[in-house]
Scaffold this motif. Sequence first.
Motif, short mmCIF file in Angstrom:
data_model
loop_
_atom_site.label_atom_id
_atom_site.label_comp_id
_atom_site.label_asym_id
_atom_site.label_seq_id
_atom_site.Cartn_x
_atom_site.Cartn_y
_atom_site.Cartn_z
N UNK A 167 0.87 -1.07 -0.05
CA UNK A 167 0.07 -0.06 -0.17
C UNK A 167 0.95 1.39 0.12
N UNK A 168 0.31 2.45 -0.24
CA UNK A 168 1.20 3.63 -0.26
C UNK A 168 1.90 3.85 1.36
N UNK A 169 1.39 3.17 2.40
CA UNK A 169 1.87 3.52 3.55
C UNK A 169 2.45 2.20 4.29
N UNK A 170 2.64 1.08 3.54
CA UNK A 170 3.34 -0.09 4.01
C UNK A 170 4.74 0.04 3.96
N UNK A 171 5.34 -0.42 4.92
CA UNK A 171 6.92 -0.34 4.79
C UNK A 171 7.53 -1.60 4.33
#
Length: 140
Positions: A88-92
């Motif tokens: 996702x756009x925020x997953x590391x």
Amino acid sequence: MQKRIGAAVLAAAAIAVTFAGPAQAETNPYCGSVTQIGATKYIKAGSETVASVKQFKGCNKNWGYTYVWDSWKSKHGSKFRAAAGIYTRTSEGPLGYSGPGEGGQEAWSNGSNTLSVCTRGYGSVISSSYSYSGLTEERC
């Protein structure tokens, strides 16, 4: 006449080879009904195709999928690991990251509860001497 038939056979064979792709089961073992979303990404090593990476949706989840091509496996044996996940756009890191043991040609991620956000399918093929990975296009 014989030259024309030979040319027609060669042309038909060339067309068949051009459109023939790797056999891919694409049967999700965790969800009976999935649909591919977005385009397939091809992991390359130079000009050689290593694997296909896809993203699917189904069972209220997103799924990553990686398939190591027969042609790659036949040249490199089974000393590799294929894996898949979802970004996702925020997953590391890749969510649901999973893959079979060494030499497994097909990898499905675990399902991710990410249908409400933008996602990309992730795939990797790694060994002690190489590491290849790729992401599909983002789907929102």
